[in-house]
Design an enzyme around this catalytic site. Structure first.
Site, PDB file in Angstrom:
ATOM      1  N   LYS A  73     -10.733   6.236  -2.072  1.00 62.68           N
ATOM      2  CA  LYS A  73      -9.952   7.248  -2.788  1.00 62.68           C
ATOM      3  C   LYS A  73     -10.015   6.965  -4.263  1.00 62.68           C
ATOM      4  O   LYS A  73     -10.001   5.817  -4.685  1.00 62.68           O
ATOM      5  CB  LYS A  73      -8.478   7.196  -2.363  1.00 62.68           C
ATOM      6  CG  LYS A  73      -8.246   7.727  -0.982  1.00 62.68           C
ATOM      7  CD  LYS A  73      -6.796   7.601  -0.544  1.00 62.68           C
ATOM      8  CE  LYS A  73      -6.735   7.808   0.953  1.00 62.68           C
ATOM      9  NZ  LYS A  73      -5.733   8.707   1.418  1.00 62.68           N
ATOM     10  N   GLN A  74     -10.063   7.997  -5.036  1.00 63.34           N
ATOM     11  CA  GLN A  74     -10.061   7.828  -6.483  1.00 63.34           C
ATOM     12  C   GLN A  74      -8.897   8.615  -7.053  1.00 63.34           C
ATOM     13  O   GLN A  74      -8.869   9.844  -6.950  1.00 63.34           O
ATOM     14  CB  GLN A  74     -11.392   8.324  -7.041  1.00 63.34           C
ATOM     15  CG  GLN A  74     -11.366   8.717  -8.494  1.00 63.34           C
ATOM     16  CD  GLN A  74     -12.199   7.804  -9.367  1.00 63.34           C
ATOM     17  OE1 GLN A  74     -13.354   7.534  -9.057  1.00 63.34           O
ATOM     18  NE2 GLN A  74     -11.597   7.315 -10.440  1.00 63.34           N
ATOM     19  N   GLY A  75      -7.908   7.910  -7.605  1.00 62.91           N
ATOM     20  CA  GLY A  75      -6.754   8.581  -8.207  1.00 62.91           C
ATOM     21  C   GLY A  75      -6.917   8.652  -9.713  1.00 62.91           C
ATOM     22  O   GLY A  75      -7.989   8.392 -10.244  1.00 62.91           O
ATOM     23  N   ALA A  76      -5.822   9.009 -10.390  1.00 65.47           N
ATOM     24  CA  ALA A  76      -5.863   9.139 -11.843  1.00 65.47           C
ATOM     25  C   ALA A  76      -5.981   7.781 -12.524  1.00 65.47           C
ATOM     26  O   ALA A  76      -6.573   7.661 -13.592  1.00 65.47           O
ATOM     27  CB  ALA A  76      -4.614   9.863 -12.333  1.00 65.47           C
ATOM     28  N   GLU A  77      -5.400   6.758 -11.900  1.00 65.72           N
ATOM     29  CA  GLU A  77      -5.359   5.446 -12.548  1.00 65.72           C
ATOM     30  C   GLU A  77      -5.972   4.345 -11.727  1.00 65.72           C
ATOM     31  O   GLU A  77      -6.086   3.211 -12.197  1.00 65.72           O
ATOM     32  CB  GLU A  77      -3.904   5.064 -12.839  1.00 65.72           C
ATOM     33  CG  GLU A  77      -3.284   5.887 -13.910  1.00 65.72           C
ATOM     34  CD  GLU A  77      -1.830   5.495 -14.153  1.00 65.72           C
ATOM     35  OE1 GLU A  77      -1.516   4.310 -14.050  1.00 65.72           O
ATOM     36  OE2 GLU A  77      -1.044   6.403 -14.423  1.00 65.72           O
TER      37      GLU A  77
ATOM     38  N   VAL B 268      -9.494   3.145  -4.947  1.00 70.44           N
ATOM     39  CA  VAL B 268      -9.169   2.367  -3.754  1.00 70.44           C
ATOM     40  C   VAL B 268     -10.432   2.207  -2.907  1.00 70.44           C
ATOM     41  O   VAL B 268     -11.077   3.197  -2.546  1.00 70.44           O
ATOM     42  CB  VAL B 268      -8.031   3.035  -2.944  1.00 70.44           C
ATOM     43  CG1 VAL B 268      -7.733   2.239  -1.690  1.00 70.44           C
ATOM     44  CG2 VAL B 268      -6.767   3.168  -3.791  1.00 70.44           C
TER      45      VAL B 268
ATOM     46  N   LYS C 100      -7.422  -2.220  -4.540  1.00 69.73           N
ATOM     47  CA  LYS C 100      -6.944  -1.209  -5.474  1.00 69.73           C
ATOM     48  C   LYS C 100      -7.292  -1.695  -6.868  1.00 69.73           C
ATOM     49  O   LYS C 100      -6.820  -2.747  -7.305  1.00 69.73           O
ATOM     50  CB  LYS C 100      -5.436  -1.029  -5.297  1.00 69.73           C
ATOM     51  CG  LYS C 100      -4.868   0.090  -6.140  1.00 69.73           C
ATOM     52  CD  LYS C 100      -3.438   0.418  -5.727  1.00 69.73           C
ATOM     53  CE  LYS C 100      -2.833   1.419  -6.687  1.00 69.73           C
ATOM     54  NZ  LYS C 100      -1.464   1.772  -6.324  1.00 69.73           N
TER      55      LYS C 100
ATOM     56  N   ASP D  26       8.509   5.098  -8.432  1.00 63.62           N
ATOM     57  CA  ASP D  26       7.707   6.291  -8.111  1.00 63.62           C
ATOM     58  C   ASP D  26       7.884   6.650  -6.639  1.00 63.62           C
ATOM     59  O   ASP D  26       6.918   6.758  -5.886  1.00 63.62           O
ATOM     60  CB  ASP D  26       6.232   6.007  -8.437  1.00 63.62           C
ATOM     61  CG  ASP D  26       5.342   7.247  -8.362  1.00 63.62           C
ATOM     62  OD1 ASP D  26       5.866   8.375  -8.420  1.00 63.62           O
ATOM     63  OD2 ASP D  26       4.114   7.085  -8.234  1.00 63.62           O
TER      64      ASP D  26
HETATM   65  N1  LIG Z   1      -2.360  -0.506   2.642  1.00 61.97           N
HETATM   66  C1  LIG Z   1      -2.741   0.752   2.898  1.00 61.97           C
HETATM   67  N2  LIG Z   1      -3.121   1.105   4.140  1.00 61.97           N
HETATM   68  C2  LIG Z   1      -3.511   2.378   4.390  1.00 61.97           C
HETATM   69  N3  LIG Z   1      -3.552   3.353   3.477  1.00 61.97           N
HETATM   70  C3  LIG Z   1      -3.179   3.064   2.221  1.00 61.97           C
HETATM   71  C4  LIG Z   1      -2.764   1.757   1.867  1.00 61.97           C
HETATM   72  N4  LIG Z   1      -2.465   1.753   0.549  1.00 61.97           N
HETATM   73  C5  LIG Z   1      -2.706   2.990   0.110  1.00 61.97           C
HETATM   74  N5  LIG Z   1      -3.132   3.789   1.095  1.00 61.97           N
HETATM   75  C6  LIG Z   1      -3.507   5.217   0.961  1.00 61.97           C
HETATM   76  O1  LIG Z   1      -4.101   5.402  -0.318  1.00 61.97           O
HETATM   77  C7  LIG Z   1      -3.343   6.330  -1.106  1.00 61.97           C
HETATM   78  C8  LIG Z   1      -3.322   5.877  -2.566  1.00 61.97           C
HETATM   79  O2  LIG Z   1      -2.724   4.604  -2.686  1.00 61.97           O
HETATM   80  P1  LIG Z   1      -1.631   4.306  -3.812  1.00 61.97           P
HETATM   81  O3  LIG Z   1      -0.500   5.236  -3.669  1.00 61.97           O
HETATM   82  O4  LIG Z   1      -1.335   2.842  -3.769  1.00 61.97           O
HETATM   83  O5  LIG Z   1      -2.478   4.574  -5.145  1.00 61.97           O
HETATM   84  P2  LIG Z   1      -2.368   5.755  -6.220  1.00 61.97           P
HETATM   85  O6  LIG Z   1      -1.364   6.769  -5.826  1.00 61.97           O
HETATM   86  O7  LIG Z   1      -3.754   6.167  -6.538  1.00 61.97           O
HETATM   87  O8  LIG Z   1      -1.837   4.953  -7.426  1.00 61.97           O
HETATM   88  P3  LIG Z   1      -1.219   5.638  -8.720  1.00 61.97           P
HETATM   89  O9  LIG Z   1       0.051   6.286  -8.248  1.00 61.97           O
HETATM   90  O10 LIG Z   1      -1.047   4.528  -9.672  1.00 61.97           O
HETATM   91  O11 LIG Z   1      -2.238   6.647  -9.163  1.00 61.97           O
HETATM   92  C9  LIG Z   1      -1.960   6.374  -0.433  1.00 61.97           C
HETATM   93  O12 LIG Z   1      -1.294   7.595  -0.629  1.00 61.97           O
HETATM   94  C10 LIG Z   1      -2.316   6.140   1.030  1.00 61.97           C
HETATM   95  O13 LIG Z   1      -2.741   7.365   1.628  1.00 61.97           O
END
Ligand SMILES: Nc1ncnc2c1ncn2[C@@H]1O[C@H](COP(=O)(O)OP(=O)(O)OP(=O)(O)O)[C@@H](O)[C@H]1O
Ligand SMILES: [Mg+2]
Length: 227
Positions: free
Chosen positions: A11-15, A18, A31, A135
């Protein structure tokens, strides 16, 4: 953790990016927080590192407090990479709630009520331990498989911090309310159940937190009305 070449970008978020992979045979996610291009480079490096540090610290603090979070296997301050326990097949509370709302049968409604009570009691436990998530949204709560067992985990602590202040706790709740009602419109009753359970289970400063919460909420509404 130097080289992520054997990891798959998931997954690629804003910040953060993963990745999925394995760490000594355990399924893990890595992450990786990266600087945002439009921010000032020096300021940006600090912000990225601050969030990385907060996340690692808060995850460990939650573990110590008996709150379910993925285990931290490895944290690298230089690359801002965090290697965490991965839960294959987990669902975000967001997707789970939307699915059950759509089904709207007796079992789904019962599961939703149970989930609200569970989120409420877990947030109370976070706050009893002076952990502010920062958050709280239904995307940052995940349910391990099988989802209907309601095995709830907290994730995404990059904005987390430690505070005893009832006001900080009330704002954390307010952020959750706003996120909840905008992600799941028309669910005021469900959120009310979450809040009741929170206040019921909260063992410290419950009354003050509630009073502040209603105050913050009122301020929020006034701001909306004034525009
Ligand atoms: N330990 C985990 N096991 C399974 N899925 C996970 C796990 N951690 C994260 N995910 C999945 O990945 C998504 C993104 O992870 P996370 O919320 O930590 O990062 P993010 O939202 O990109 O961070 P930010 O809010 O800083 O942009 C989560 O919504 C979830 O679907
Ligand atoms: Mg998130």
């Amino acid at each position: 953790m130097e080289n992520l070449s054997e990891f798959e970008l998931w997954k690629q978020g804003a910040e953060a990016k993963v990745y999925l992979g394995d760490f000594f045979g355990q399924p893990v996610i890595v992450k990786e927080r990266f600087p945002k291009k439009y921010r000032h480079p020096a300021l940006d490096q600090n912000l990225t590192q601050d969030r990385f540090k907060s996340e690692a610290r808060m995850l460990v603090r939650c573990k110590a407090a008996g709150i379910k979070t993925p285990t931290v296997y490895y944290a690298d301050y230089i690359s801002c990479r965090l290697c965490l326990e991965y839960f294959p097949g987990s669902a975000t509370a967001k997707d789970f709630i939307n699915e059950k709302l759509l089904m709207n049968d007796e079992r789904s409604r019962d599961l939703l009520n149970k989930l609200m009570a569970l989120i409420g009691s877990n947030v109370a436990r976070l706050h009893d331990n002076d952990i502010i998530h920062g958050d709280l949204t239904t995307s940052n709560l995940i349910l391990r498989e099988p989802h209907d067992d309601l095995d709830l985990y907290f994730i995404d602590f990059g904005l987390g911090y430690v505070s005893k202040s009832p006001e900080d706790k009330s704002v954390d709740l307010y952020v959750l309310e706003r996120a909840f009602l905008s992600t799941h419109p028309g669910t005021e009753e469900l959120f009310a159940l979450l809040l009741r359970t929170y206040l019921d289970k909260s063992t410290r400063d419950g009354k003050e937190i509630a009073a502040k919460f209603y105050e913050v909420r009122l301020r929020g509404r006034k701001r909306v009305m004034i525009g």
